[in-house]
Design an enzyme around this catalytic site. Structure first.
Site, PDB file in Angstrom:
ATOM      1  N   LYS A 120       0.862  -1.170  -0.167  1.00 34.15           N
ATOM      2  CA  LYS A 120       0.185   0.022  -0.146  1.00 34.15           C
ATOM      3  C   LYS A 120       0.796   1.219  -0.044  1.00 34.15           C
ATOM      4  CE  LYS A 120      -4.717  -1.334   1.324  1.00 34.15           C
ATOM      5  NZ  LYS A 120      -5.551  -1.159   2.394  1.00 34.15           N
ATOM      6  N   LYS A 163      -4.083 -10.833  -6.993  1.00 32.70           N
ATOM      7  CA  LYS A 163      -5.127 -11.221  -6.401  1.00 32.70           C
ATOM      8  C   LYS A 163      -6.294 -10.634  -6.793  1.00 32.70           C
ATOM      9  CE  LYS A 163      -5.730  -8.520  -2.281  1.00 32.70           C
ATOM     10  NZ  LYS A 163      -5.992  -8.314  -0.850  1.00 32.70           N
ATOM     11  N   LYS A 180     -10.814  -5.516  -4.356  1.00 31.24           N
ATOM     12  CA  LYS A 180     -12.050  -4.639  -4.721  1.00 31.24           C
ATOM     13  C   LYS A 180     -11.636  -3.306  -4.910  1.00 31.24           C
ATOM     14  CE  LYS A 180     -13.045  -5.024   0.137  1.00 31.24           C
ATOM     15  NZ  LYS A 180     -11.994  -4.136   0.966  1.00 31.24           N
TER      16      LYS A 180
HETATM   17  P1  TYM Z   1     -10.527  -6.760   3.069  1.00 28.79           P
HETATM   18  O1  TYM Z   1     -11.483  -5.661   3.301  1.00 28.79           O
HETATM   19  O2  TYM Z   1      -9.247  -6.318   2.242  1.00 28.79           O
HETATM   20  O3  TYM Z   1     -11.056  -8.059   2.580  1.00 28.79           O
HETATM   21  C1  TYM Z   1     -12.184  -8.600   3.313  1.00 28.79           C
HETATM   22  C2  TYM Z   1     -11.747  -9.885   3.411  1.00 28.79           C
HETATM   23  O4  TYM Z   1     -11.665 -10.700   2.204  1.00 28.79           O
HETATM   24  C3  TYM Z   1     -10.618 -11.413   1.936  1.00 28.79           C
HETATM   25  N1  TYM Z   1     -10.219 -11.309   0.641  1.00 28.79           N
HETATM   26  C4  TYM Z   1     -10.029 -12.440  -0.489  1.00 28.79           C
HETATM   27  N2  TYM Z   1     -10.011 -13.573  -0.216  1.00 28.79           N
HETATM   28  C5  TYM Z   1      -9.720 -14.553  -1.325  1.00 28.79           C
HETATM   29  N3  TYM Z   1      -9.446 -13.850  -2.307  1.00 28.79           N
HETATM   30  C6  TYM Z   1      -9.278 -12.650  -2.637  1.00 28.79           C
HETATM   31  N4  TYM Z   1      -8.759 -12.031  -3.711  1.00 28.79           N
HETATM   32  C7  TYM Z   1      -9.551 -11.798  -1.546  1.00 28.79           C
HETATM   33  N5  TYM Z   1      -9.473 -10.558  -1.303  1.00 28.79           N
HETATM   34  C8  TYM Z   1      -9.916 -10.271  -0.177  1.00 28.79           C
HETATM   35  C9  TYM Z   1      -9.690 -10.824   2.842  1.00 28.79           C
HETATM   36  O5  TYM Z   1      -8.814 -11.993   3.046  1.00 28.79           O
HETATM   37  C10 TYM Z   1     -10.754 -10.508   4.170  1.00 28.79           C
HETATM   38  O6  TYM Z   1     -11.025 -11.634   4.838  1.00 28.79           O
HETATM   39  N6  TYM Z   1      -7.656  -5.979   7.313  1.00 28.79           N
HETATM   40  C11 TYM Z   1      -8.853  -6.440   6.677  1.00 28.79           C
HETATM   41  C12 TYM Z   1     -10.159  -6.226   7.412  1.00 28.79           C
HETATM   42  C13 TYM Z   1     -10.333  -6.470   8.823  1.00 28.79           C
HETATM   43  C14 TYM Z   1     -10.428  -7.520   9.520  1.00 28.79           C
HETATM   44  C15 TYM Z   1     -10.597  -7.148  11.052  1.00 28.79           C
HETATM   45  C16 TYM Z   1     -10.699  -9.058   9.130  1.00 28.79           C
HETATM   46  C17 TYM Z   1     -10.162  -5.471   9.620  1.00 28.79           C
HETATM   47  N7  TYM Z   1     -10.301  -5.739  10.970  1.00 28.79           N
HETATM   48  C18 TYM Z   1     -10.592  -8.156  11.882  1.00 28.79           C
HETATM   49  C19 TYM Z   1     -10.681  -9.814  10.199  1.00 28.79           C
HETATM   50  C20 TYM Z   1     -10.651  -9.477  11.439  1.00 28.79           C
HETATM   51  C21 TYM Z   1      -9.107  -6.200   5.108  1.00 28.79           C
HETATM   52  O7  TYM Z   1      -8.721  -5.235   4.851  1.00 28.79           O
HETATM   53  O8  TYM Z   1      -9.749  -7.099   4.698  1.00 28.79           O
END
Ligand code: TYM
Length: 330
Positions: free
Chosen positions: A112, A194, A197
């Site tokens: 990032k 990957k 979003k």
């Molecule tokens: P974020 O918002 O980037 O993504 C949300 C969830 O989706 C999963 N994910 C994926 N899984 C499979 N393939 C992909 N291409 C893919 N892209 C995203 C991520 O692994 C995630 O589970 N830091 C976290 C958000 C967060 C969080 C937490 C998660 C904040 N606090 C506490 C769990 C517990 C994040 O940025 O996810």
């Protein structure tokens, strides 16, 4: 007592098929056996500049998408992270138990800061500490995430361990739940990176609210290879990705998915993949369209969600305050 699950998604871009397969789909399953808490982690999202009006709208849309996917508001707690101030408070305390070296090693921070070189803010650096606070506040046992969050989760475990070693048994040390298939769904346009979003090219991802024609078109355009054989094998990134998507959505391994399509051409294969995605996402889109019109219902869910979450979070935080030596509030 039932064990507890916590997870969240940042309200940036839109919820993709990657988020669905890697995270949300498993949340739905885990609800049956665990006490679940799911947050729209709005505080995490401002580590990158957001348009305030858009962010507010998107937060509501994300919450409606959680429910439309099947999170049951009667059982699971859903809330906006900024509505429960204990997240920020615990995060500050945990910052004092986290080392600069640990945070510098986080690959997401490195990625990032490259992508947003003009805005490498302190929040981006300490982001994993806020994530640890999210998890540890609720004495979480299990955290269902995609594989990209594994490193952050390991840091949460290290912080919990470190704190417990000094003060006794304060935090539950959480485990990651990473699905066996679909833990890293890849971009449809570049299957070596990957599915994201915030990809500026919408053809790289499927939005869970995409209509059937859009899904068909995006899968048709998905990058594959020219050898024309459907097998799950190193070097066939595009095909492997589609097989994993198909496998994750039907509950089989990518290898078994390949067997189902043995001898078929890529055209038929892609049609099969589109079909299963369309079939899965249609009820979600229908439900979403209903929910987004029902503001009062949604408001009630996030208001009650924040109250329920706060009452758990308050207890953990006051224990932490006592342990570190803050004077009791009177
Ligand atoms: P974020 O918002 O980037 O993504 C949300 C969830 O989706 C999963 N994910 C994926 N899984 C499979 N393939 C992909 N291409 C893919 N892209 C995203 C991520 O692994 C995630 O589970 N830091 C976290 C958000 C967060 C969080 C937490 C998660 C904040 N606090 C506490 C769990 C517990 C994040 O940025 O996810």
């Amino acid at each position: 007592m039932r064990k507890r699950v916590f997870s969240g998604i940042q309200p940036t871009g839109c919820i993709t098929l990657g988020n669905y397969i890697g995270a949300v789909k498993n949340w739905i399953e885990l609800q049956k056996e665990y006490d679940c808490i799911f947050s729209v982690v709005d505080m995490h999202s401002i580590t990158v500049r957001q348009d305030p009006k858009e962010l507010r709208k998107r937060c509501m849309q994300f919450l409606c998408q959680y429910i439309a996917c099947g999170i049951d508001p009667e059982n699971s707690i859903m809330f906006f992270q900024s509505h429960v101030p204990q997240h920020a408070e615990l995060s500050w305390i945990l910052n004092c138990y986290t080392y600069m070296g640990e945070l510098s090693r986080m690959t997401q921070f490195k990625d990032k800061s490259q992508k947003h070189a003009e805005n490498i803010n302190a929040g981006l650096f300490t982001y994993p500490v806020l994530m640890a606070a999210d998890i540890l506040l609720y004495k979480t046992d299990l955290v269902p995430v995609g594989v990209d969050q594994k490193q952050h989760l390991e840091l949460s475990r290290d912080i919990a361990d470190r704190f417990n070693k000094v003060y006794g048994d304060v935090f539950t040390v959480p485990e990651a739940y990473i699905p066996p298939v679909g833990a890293r769904v890849m971009s449809l346009q570049d299957p070596t990176s990957k599915m994201s979003k915030s990809d500026p090219n919408p053809n790289g991802y499927i939005w869970i609210l995409d209509d059937p024609d859009t899904i068909t078109r995006k899968i048709k355009r998905a990058v594959t290879d020219s050898d024309g054989v459907i097998e799950y094998k190193e070097g066939k990134d595009g095909i492997n990705n589609l097989l994993s998507i198909y496998g994750a959505m039907t509950g089989i391994t990518p290898e078994d998915a390949a067997k189902e399509f043995e001898g078929k051409g890529y055209g038929d294969f892609k049609a099969g993949v589109s079909e299963i995605i369309i079939e899965t996402l249609k009820p979600i889109r229908d439900k979403y369209n209903e929910l987004i019109e029902n503001k009062d219902y949604i408001e009630k869910i996030y208001k009650e969600g924040a109250e329920r979450a706060s009452s758990i979070a308050r207890r953990t935080l006051s224990k932490v305050h006592r342990k570190v030596g803050f004077v009791d509030r009177v």
